[in-house]
Scaffold this motif. Structure first.
Motif, PDB file in Angstrom:
ATOM      1  N   GLU A 153       0.793  -1.231   0.000  1.00 35.98           N
ATOM      2  CA  GLU A 153       0.000   0.000   0.000  1.00 35.98           C
ATOM      3  C   GLU A 153       0.818   1.270   0.000  1.00 35.98           C
ATOM      4  O   GLU A 153       0.267   2.366  -0.220  1.00 35.98           O
ATOM      5  N   ASP A 154       2.113   1.183   0.192  1.00 32.97           N
ATOM      6  CA  ASP A 154       2.890   2.399   0.421  1.00 32.97           C
ATOM      7  C   ASP A 154       3.948   2.686  -0.634  1.00 32.97           C
ATOM      8  O   ASP A 154       4.318   3.831  -0.842  1.00 32.97           O
ATOM      9  N   LYS A 155       4.428   1.679  -1.327  1.00 34.57           N
ATOM     10  CA  LYS A 155       5.595   1.836  -2.171  1.00 34.57           C
ATOM     11  C   LYS A 155       5.304   2.613  -3.459  1.00 34.57           C
ATOM     12  O   LYS A 155       4.217   2.551  -4.017  1.00 34.57           O
ATOM     13  N   ILE A 156       6.301   3.341  -3.921  1.00 44.88           N
ATOM     14  CA  ILE A 156       6.196   4.068  -5.181  1.00 44.88           C
ATOM     15  C   ILE A 156       6.113   3.087  -6.341  1.00 44.88           C
ATOM     16  O   ILE A 156       5.316   3.254  -7.259  1.00 44.88           O
ATOM     17  N   TYR A 157       6.970   2.087  -6.319  1.00 42.81           N
ATOM     18  CA  TYR A 157       6.840   1.008  -7.305  1.00 42.81           C
ATOM     19  C   TYR A 157       7.383  -0.281  -6.699  1.00 42.81           C
ATOM     20  O   TYR A 157       8.135  -0.270  -5.721  1.00 42.81           O
ATOM     21  N   GLY A 161       9.995 -10.113  -9.789  1.00 42.51           N
ATOM     22  CA  GLY A 161      10.449 -10.838 -10.966  1.00 42.51           C
ATOM     23  C   GLY A 161      10.348  -9.978 -12.210  1.00 42.51           C
ATOM     24  O   GLY A 161      10.846  -8.846 -12.257  1.00 42.51           O
ATOM     25  N   GLN A 162       9.658 -10.495 -13.224  1.00 39.64           N
ATOM     26  CA  GLN A 162       9.504  -9.749 -14.467  1.00 39.64           C
ATOM     27  C   GLN A 162       8.305  -8.816 -14.443  1.00 39.64           C
ATOM     28  O   GLN A 162       8.028  -8.112 -15.418  1.00 39.64           O
ATOM     29  N   LEU A 163       7.583  -8.771 -13.312  1.00 40.21           N
ATOM     30  CA  LEU A 163       6.407  -7.920 -13.174  1.00 40.21           C
ATOM     31  C   LEU A 163       6.747  -6.678 -12.356  1.00 40.21           C
ATOM     32  O   LEU A 163       7.263  -6.775 -11.246  1.00 40.21           O
ATOM     33  N   TRP A 164       6.436  -5.518 -12.919  1.00 41.74           N
ATOM     34  CA  TRP A 164       6.669  -4.239 -12.256  1.00 41.74           C
ATOM     35  C   TRP A 164       5.333  -3.516 -12.148  1.00 41.74           C
ATOM     36  O   TRP A 164       4.493  -3.597 -13.044  1.00 41.74           O
ATOM     37  N   SER A 165       5.135  -2.777 -11.070  1.00 42.17           N
ATOM     38  CA  SER A 165       3.913  -1.991 -10.912  1.00 42.17           C
ATOM     39  C   SER A 165       4.234  -0.764 -10.081  1.00 42.17           C
ATOM     40  O   SER A 165       5.163  -0.775  -9.277  1.00 42.17           O
ATOM     41  N   SER A 166       3.462   0.299 -10.290  1.00 41.93           N
ATOM     42  CA  SER A 166       3.765   1.538  -9.580  1.00 41.93           C
ATOM     43  C   SER A 166       2.506   2.177  -9.034  1.00 41.93           C
ATOM     44  O   SER A 166       1.383   1.819  -9.403  1.00 41.93           O
ATOM     45  N   ASP A 174       8.824   7.471 -12.176  1.00 38.03           N
ATOM     46  CA  ASP A 174       9.784   6.735 -11.340  1.00 38.03           C
ATOM     47  C   ASP A 174       9.939   5.303 -11.832  1.00 38.03           C
ATOM     48  O   ASP A 174      11.052   4.770 -11.889  1.00 38.03           O
ATOM     49  N   LEU A 175       8.818   4.686 -12.179  1.00 38.43           N
ATOM     50  CA  LEU A 175       8.852   3.323 -12.693  1.00 38.43           C
ATOM     51  C   LEU A 175       9.652   3.261 -13.990  1.00 38.43           C
ATOM     52  O   LEU A 175      10.508   2.378 -14.164  1.00 38.43           O
ATOM     53  N   ALA A 176       9.383   4.192 -14.908  1.00 38.18           N
ATOM     54  CA  ALA A 176      10.095   4.189 -16.181  1.00 38.18           C
ATOM     55  C   ALA A 176      11.593   4.378 -15.979  1.00 38.18           C
ATOM     56  O   ALA A 176      12.412   3.722 -16.638  1.00 38.18           O
ATOM     57  N   GLY A 205      11.403   1.679  -2.854  1.00 38.82           N
ATOM     58  CA  GLY A 205      11.074   1.504  -1.451  1.00 38.82           C
ATOM     59  C   GLY A 205      10.642   2.768  -0.752  1.00 38.82           C
ATOM     60  O   GLY A 205      10.187   2.725   0.391  1.00 38.82           O
ATOM     61  N   GLN A 206      10.748   3.922  -1.429  1.00 39.21           N
ATOM     62  CA  GLN A 206      10.304   5.152  -0.801  1.00 39.21           C
ATOM     63  C   GLN A 206       8.783   5.204  -0.762  1.00 39.21           C
ATOM     64  O   GLN A 206       8.086   4.633  -1.588  1.00 39.21           O
ATOM     65  N   SER A 207       8.274   5.947   0.212  1.00 38.44           N
ATOM     66  CA  SER A 207       6.831   6.033   0.414  1.00 38.44           C
ATOM     67  C   SER A 207       6.161   6.905  -0.628  1.00 38.44           C
ATOM     68  O   SER A 207       6.760   7.823  -1.172  1.00 38.44           O
TER      69      SER A 207
END
Length: 335
Positions: A153-157, A161-166, A174-176, A205-207
């Motif tokens: 619930e808190d992470k920026i992204y 594994g091969q799955l990323w979400s933001s 930030d994700l890009a 890991g930043q909020s």
């Protein structure tokens, strides 16, 4: 090893998507290519696609030109990225896109989502048993609709594994940048961020919230003025008695009311705000660590080091090496 150039990124668009969820990452990939393709070999090839192709209206009202999904038949896709956004308070995952993602995602090197795009990946079954991030307003709904997803619930992204979400909106940038760093190394990502005038390349890991903003969301802004004053006076005496005086309250009443309203003690908030300020200084400046410690209220470099080790599990020096805009480690080969 970096990917074979150009790295083909397919960004999925649909009616009422958030414009910045799409264009933020798109600009990051374009900026990386423009700044680092002096030899004429672009880093990225980007394709914006939708179910039927043509103009797709965003929630901001601006339409985006897209190609139909059929235009991607036979094309290798390195990265599939799904934008977020919707018209109301209920996210609707277009069945045609969900079916296509379910079919094509296993053939991509990685898959990513921005904001409520995580709902589409979840609907396609890609996030079952996996960690994922989304905009903080949608966390409870994602958990309710897809209880098998481990929502952070808190992470920026989040990378699993091969799955990323933001998280939402600007977090897509930030994700890009994280994807660019994964492909071509820290220097390319940092220089892309600087080109885009993104002053901090934030770690996943930043909020999603700064400490004062998060507190204000819980306490309806009662101590907003105090938090602003604290942020401007981090190197001053910020003991409970001084904060109470600034808030116009007795020390005991202030301490009790503050905990009830914000969910943390005044001392904990002071430490968090000082830590955030030190992190920003390490990321954005070349000041000596000793000077940063003094300016952010930690007093000595040793005190700052102890806080970093306890809260972040790293030293100020190592943190700067990882996240400083001034840091220019060697590029990955081929970048």
């Amino acid at each position: 090893m970096p990917p074979t150039r150009p790295c083909r990124i397919v960004l999925l668009a649909y009616q009422d998507m958030n414009l910045l969820d799409l264009t933020g990452p798109l600009q990051a990939f374009a900026s990386a290519t423009r700044r680092h393709s002096a030899d004429g070999s672009p880093l990225y090839e980007t394709i914006v696609a939708s179910a039927e192709g043509g103009l797709v209206a965003s929630s901001a009202g601006l339409a985006v030109m897209t190609v139909p999904l059929t235009a991607l038949d036979g094309l290798d896709i390195d990265t599939l990225l799904v934008a977020g956004g919707c018209a109301g308070d209920t996210y609707f995952a277009p069945p045609a896109l969900v079916d296509w993602i379910r079919l094509r995602a296993p053939m991509a090197r990685r898959v990513a989502s921005v904001c409520t795009g995580a709902f589409m990946l979840a609907a396609a079954g890609l996030l079952d048993g996996r960690r994922a991030a989304t905009h903080w307003e949608w966390v409870a709904r994602l958990r309710r609709l897809h209880p098998q997803v481990q929502v952070d619930e808190d992470k920026i992204y989040v990378r699993d594994g091969q799955l990323w979400s933001s998280a939402g909106v600007s977090a897509g940038i930030d994700l890009a940048l994280a994807l660019i760093e994964d492909d071509y190394g820290h220097r390319v990502a940092i220089e892309t961020a600087r080109q885009m005038v993104v002053f901090m390349k934030r770690a996943g890991g930043q909020s999603q919230f700064s400490a004062p903003l998060s507190a204000q969301a819980r306490e309806n802004g009662r101590f907003a003025g105090l938090h602003a004053w604290m942020a401007a006076n981090l190197d001053n005496d910020l003991r409970v008695e001084r904060l109470a005086e600034q808030a116009g309250m007795g020390a005991r009443t202030f301490a009790r009311t503050y905990v009830a309203q914000t969910g943390c003690t005044p001392a904990a908030m002071v430490e968090t705000m000082r830590l955030e300020a030190a992190r920003r200084a390490l990321e954005e400046s070349e000041q000596p660590i000793k000077a940063i410690a003094a300016a952010t209220g930690h007093g000595t470099e040793q005190n700052l080091r102890r806080v970093f080790l306890r809260r972040l599990g790293t030293t100020p020096g190592d943190y700067r090496k990882c996240f400083s805009a001034a840091s220019t480690p060697t590029l990955s080969s081929g970048a």
